[in-house]
Design an enzyme around this catalytic site. Structure first.
Site, PDB file in Angstrom:
ATOM      1  N   CYS A   1       0.829  -1.195   0.000  1.00  0.00           N
ATOM      2  CA  CYS A   1       0.000   0.000   0.000  1.00  0.00           C
ATOM      3  C   CYS A   1       0.869   1.253   0.000  1.00  0.00           C
ATOM      4  O   CYS A   1       1.015   1.930  -1.012  1.00  0.00           O
ATOM      5  CB  CYS A   1      -0.884  -0.108   1.229  1.00  0.00           C
TER       6      CYS A   1
ATOM      7  N   GLU B   1       4.054   1.194   1.946  1.00  0.00           N
ATOM      8  CA  GLU B   1       5.178   0.826   2.786  1.00  0.00           C
ATOM      9  C   GLU B   1       6.498   0.882   2.034  1.00  0.00           C
ATOM     10  O   GLU B   1       6.667   0.207   1.036  1.00  0.00           O
ATOM     11  CB  GLU B   1       4.973  -0.594   3.354  1.00  0.00           C
TER      12      GLU B   1
END
Lengths: 807, 301
Positions: free
Chosen positions: A449, A451
């Site tokens: 997402c 990260e």
């Protein structure tokens, strides 16, 4: 600016999208005919092999099961594709991994086809086979079964029975969340790994227990590499077979070329662009075969593929247009995979999103701008193939070319929610903080997402559990009682808030936060240990840096940098707004007493309508560039970070902090009662670092300023900011300049991530009413895109409600 | 009563992230008080030089505080409507209206207040070429304040722009232009009589200021709001364009489409909106008028 090239080299296409390669259009049309289904082929084969191998070492059992699956699974006809190999029996199918899924799937199998969020179709035969053959074998043998039994009671109350903390995602599905070490893999090929593993084994002795374990590690790795070689050849065979009956000579040549590609790749590394992109896909197929998990990231595709691209173009072997077509074909393939989740988890990660995240742009390992033609082409491909996957991230920095930022703007204003935009400077600091060298840190990439990872060298589980800041606020006001659980004592008893000063209230919130974080850390280390004991990942471990040096699986901490798991906080805005309301109305203006406030909250503001209006309209809220409010977002996110890194994890030195919620702000909202700033019980919380929808009244620049008060870099698992823009403000050339200047502002303000939603509420409301007409409408749900009409009503309402920054 | 001067100004709003009033992303300061009374005014709350109370009926939750607290008994017990004759605009009702249905408009600010707001967005201005735009209301009605504001803002390296109806003293306008990067001036109707009917004043002073402003060489955009039945006849558009085309200086014309956003606000002030039911033009009318203006030798943006 892009380098000039002759028409003969470029071929027919436009960088600005709107390209309609006939093949791609047909593939897209076909894509939409596939409804998500369950796929139990892997479940059958894995169950059989697990039965056959009982008593053997677990990593060998898993490697054998992996190999059997790749030897036996069906391979689809290539159709019109240029990239071959499948992640499931049919596009958009969810592959059942019984060692993880059967814990919940056994309970949900009769409803999974009809559930609200992300349903999967089933057939009666499939259900019968699962119930009779597969589930019975796995009963009591799954990760989640063990985990539930091993949680202490006080943690179980929060994590299992109420969902106040959510940490079971890693027990319900394989972990994923890694970036294979592409730079190494593309050089070695599968054959290279086998040779290297054999050398390691030759130097080890099975007399020594530690060395014996390492020998098993390398043996497991070899089995999986052989499996991929076998699969590659099988795929090549299927392409050859299709070529034999193909009438169109041009297509026949393509099919034979594809067969050749895969045959070569069975043991050798790729030689040209087509082979390289095919190889990346096959590696992802292997990842999804070992575990139907999210976030196997193809990484910095513009950098990785550049040498092959440059060579092919310069030698006249390929036009830029054909490279774009290959890229688009690849994008469609990635959208074929889904991440299979339980009903509850699907609320958190709505939208069938597999999170195969691509990265383009940014600086190179020496700190120079690395934007190249491919950085643009992947963005163009996204304009042409507007599917929810793959996720597209762009890296920006002070020296990013203006032309590139405006190219980003062109995609952003299409309203797909892509690309997500990341600030190199912040991410590099985060990677240095995670132990990387400067060169490694500069080669960072997004996984999943939001990260940041050091490409190929990192294992962290970027999602080890979710907590929310709002619960801590609630518990501080209720002396540890949960309003949504009949006042049951679930938190700490921090005392009577009626007798506290404002600072004491803040301290009580912090004590509650610390308690919730302790609970998650227990969930996480038990889960990590179970993975080590029960589900090593021999294939994925091979693809990461450090495992071959250490001779250890990734679940045993064998990867070069092992940090985490990460704990993800959501609803920072809810906490800050609540404290702001309490400070103003109870302590400063003394408009109401703490007792009145608490009674109003307990009643969910029923009968307290005036107080409700006063709180919702009169509270100085986060997101409006009010320093004394925003500074609390900094204070409490810093506190969360300090608590989280205090605790040791099973594999690594400590846990890490993240402030991206995916879509967890919706389910977390369900367990939080009314809040002092006027939020009603059960409604969604604010996502990530974003202000609460509808409360940011001073435009996007004020939001950026507020958000910049959070010390984003210490939250090394990532932070997230969504910004909705009205289509009017991004129209025309001026609109592109506007987007570009907002992006540069983000860099200046040291904000790590931002993504723009360019849609208006009117369209969303229409889509809600007539979903059939809007099935390709994409909207960002927190850190990723999903099809709007596939989201459940609560989620849709939440998106509509967010403030539109009307210019 | 407080008076505006070089340090104190009376405004009704500050709006950030404005993108239609000058280069880049801008912060708009709306001065309160205007010598004109345009019947299509989209900010009727900007007209008076004193505070106003708006009543947004859709937000009212019927709590009744305004009724109870009003010292003049100016609130109707039936529907909480304000008797504007009795109301002294003391604002008591608005202090107790938590639903924000009754809102007081107009507040005093200092130069420092505004500079502080500008400073918050400096990073954004820098990349977009944006800055401060003073609008209204009518900035020329508070000339000392506006002159000091644009001068100080300029000194702090903010880009400055102003939107004016042009109805003010030339000496005031001249002093402000010295520190302006861009000026916007409305030309509503070229016919003096018609102008008076529509806005309450004739246009002689405005046209004179327009000519003088153009001569200073400041970047000057004239704006013609295309109001159906008021300013949208071909004759007026052509006359305006001809006027602009004859001016010396850095000038251009912008045609603004009519929108009805002011209609609600008239109702909130319990005032009649004379253009009720008037239809908004479609895009083509605006494009045709732009063509017409170009054919008169005028640069149109």
């Amino acid at each position: 600016m892009l380098p000039e090239r002759d028409k003969a080299v470029l071929g027919e296409f436009s960088y600005d999208g709107g390209n309609h390669f006939p093949r791609i259009d047909k593939l897209l049309e076909e894509y939409w005919t596939h409804k998500p289904m369950l796929d139990i082929e892997r479940a059958k084969i894995y169950t059989r092999v697990y039965r056959e191998t009982e008593g053997e070492r677990i990593n060998i059992r898993r490697a054998k099961a992996f190999k059997a699956y790749l030897e036996e699974r069906e391979i689809r006809d290539p159709g019109l594709q240029l990239i071959i190999g499948d992640t499931a029996q049919q596009p958009r199918a969810g592959t059942v991994c019984p060692e993880f899924h059967s814990g919940w799937l056994a309970d949900e199998i009769d409803t999974i086809a009809t559930r609200k969020q992300d349903p999967y179709g089933t057939t009666p035969e499939m259900v019968k086979e699962l119930k009779e053959e597969i589930f019975p074998y796995w009963e009591g043998k799954t990760v989640v079964d063990h985990w539930r039994k091993q949680l202490p009671e006080w943690v179980a109350q929060l994590a299992l029975k109420t969902g106040i903390v959510d940490a079971d995602i890693k027990t319900q599905s394989p972990p994923g969340e890694v970036a294979p070490y592409w730079a190494m893999i593309l050089k070695k090929g599968w054959g290279g790994f086998i040779k290297e593993a054999e050398m390691h084994i030759a130097n080890l002795s099975d007399i020594d227990p530690e060395e014996a374990e390492k020998i098993d590690f390398y043996r497991g790795s070899i089995i999986t590499m052989e499996a991929m070689g076998i699969y590659s050849r099988r795929v090549a065979e299927v392409a050859k077979k299709a070529a034999r009956t193909e009438k169109d000579p041009k297509r026949k040549t393509e099919l034979l070329r594809m067969a050749e590609n895969c045959e070569w790749l069975a043991t050798e590394p790729p030689r040209d662009f087509w082979e390289a992109i095919q190889f990346i896909w096959l590696i992802l197929v292997g990842c999804m075969a070992e575990g139907n998990a999210p976030s196997y990231s193809p990484g910095r595709v513009d950098q990785l593929l550049w040498p092959y691209f440059e060579k092919d173009i310069n030698e006249g072997k390929m036009t830029v247009a054909f490279a774009l077509e290959l890229i688009e074909a690849f994008c469609i393939k990635t959208a074929e995979s889904t991440w299979l989740l339980s009903e509850n988890a699907a609320m958190y990660f709505a939208g069938y999103q597999p999170f195969h995240t691509l990265n383009t742009g940014g600086i190179d390992t020496r700190g120079l701008d690395a934007t190249n033609d491919l950085s643009y082409l992947w963005i163009t491909a996204k304009m042409d193939v507007p599917l929810h996957a793959p996720s597209l991230c762009v890296r920006v920095h002070k020296g990013s070319p203006e032309h590139f930022l405006q190219h980003i703007g062109k995609l952003a204003r299409m309203g797909l929610g892509y690309p997500a935009i990341y600030n190199d400077e912040s991410a590099i600091k985060m990677m240095l903080l995670s132990g990387g060298t400067l060169e490694e840190a500069r080669d960072w990439q997004i996984v999943g997402c939001v990260e940041p990872f050091i490409s190929g060298k990192m294992a962290k589980w970027s999602d080890g559990g979710h907590y929310n800041f709002a619960t801590a606020m609630e518990f501080a006001l209720t002396n540890g009682r949960s309003l949504m659980n009949e006042g049951k004592l679930l938190g700490l008893e921090t005392g009577d808030p009626r007798k506290m000063t404002f600072d004491e209230i803040k301290d009580a919130v912090k004590a509650q936060m610390a308690y919730l974080i302790e609970a998650i850390s227990v969930c996480a280390h038990i889960c990590e240990r179970l993975y080590y004991e029960m589900t090593p990942f021999p294939y994925m471990s091979t693809l990461l840096d450090g495992t071959y040096q250490s001779g250890k699986d990734l679940t045993a901490g064998g990867v070069k940098y092992t940090y985490g798991p990460a704990f993800i906080g959501t609803g920072i805005a809810d906490l800050v707004n609540s404290l702001s309301a309490i400070r103003k109305f109870v302590y400063e203006d003394k408009t109401i007493t703490m007792d009145e406030l608490i009674k109003a909250l307990e009643a969910n503001f029923e009968g307290y309508e005036v107080i409700h209006k006063m709180l919702s309209n009169g509270t100085p809220m986060y997101g409006n560039d009010i320093p004394e409010v925003d500074i609390m977002a900094g204070e409490f996110s810093d506190f969360a970070y300090e608590e989280i890194i205090k605790h040791k994890s099973f594999r690594g030195p400590h846990y890490i902090s993240g402030l991206y919620p995916v879509s967890s702000h919706v389910p977390h909202g369900l367990v939080v009662g009314a809040l002092p700033y006027g939020r009603k019980a059960g409604t969604p919380l604010a996502d990530g670092l974003s202000p609460k929808g509808g409360t940011d009244l001073h435009g996007p620049t004020a939001v950026l300023k507020s958000v910049s008060k959070v010390n984003a870099e210490i939250h090394t698992a990532g932070t997230l900011l969504n910004m909705r823009l009205d289509p009017v403000s991004v129209k025309g050339d001026l609109g592109l300049k506007r987007i570009s200047s907002l992006i540069r502002t983000l860099v200046d303000l040291n904000i790590y991530h931002i993504q723009f939603n360019v849609t208006n509420s009117e369209i969303l409301c229409k889509a809600q009413k007539t979903p059939d007409k809007y099935r390709s409408l994409i909207i960002r749900v927190a850190g990723y895109s999903a099809y709007f009409t596939e989201l459940c009503k609560e989620m849709q309402d939440d998106i509509i409600q967010r403030t539109i920054h009307q210019a | 009563m407080k008076k505006h001067d070089e340090n104190n100004g009376f405004i009704f709003n500050i709006q950030k992230f404005s993108i239609h009033d000058g280069e880049g992303i801008r912060t708009l300061v709306f001065m309160k008080g205007c010598p004109l009374r345009c019947i299509w005014c989209c900010n009727p709350e900007s007209q008076s030089f004193t505070e106003d109370i708006l009543f947004v009926r859709t937000k009212c939750i019927g709590c009744g505080y305004c009724l109870v607290k009003c010292p003049q008994q100016a609130v109707s017990p039936d529907d909480f409507t304000i008797d504007r004759g009795k109301c002294t605009v003391c604002g008591t009702c608005t202090n107790f209206c938590y639903a924000e249905a009754k809102k007081k408009v107009g507040r005093w600010v200092t130069i420092r207040d505004i500079l502080h707001e500008l400073e918050k967005d400096r990073i954004v201005f820098g990349h977009s070429g944006g800055g401060l735009t003073v609008g209204g209301g009518e900035p020329l009605s508070q000339p000392d304040f506006v002159r000091t504001l644009v001068k100080d803002a300029h000194q702090l390296s903010f880009s400055t722009a102003m939107e004016t109806c042009g109805h003010g003293k030339w000496t005031d306008l001249e002093g402000i232009i010295e520190n302006l990067d861009e000026l916007f001036m409305d030309l509503k109707n070229m016919d003096p009589e018609r102008h008076k009917q529509l806005t309450g004043v004739d246009n002689a002073l405005i046209l004179e200021n327009a000519e003088k402003s153009a001569k200073t060489g400041v970047k000057l955009t004239f704006r013609l709001p295309l109001i159906p039945g008021c300013t949208d006849d071909e004759e007026n558009v052509a006359a305006t364009a001809r006027f602009v085309s004859k001016l010396e200086g850095n000038v251009r014309l912008e045609i603004l489409p009519y929108h009805r956003l002011g209609e609600d606000k008239f109702e909130w002030m319990d005032r009649e909106y004379d253009l009720k039911g008037v239809q908004v033009h479609d895009e083509k009318v605006k494009r045709d008028m732009e063509e017409l203006a170009r054919s008169c030798g005028c640069q149109v943006v």
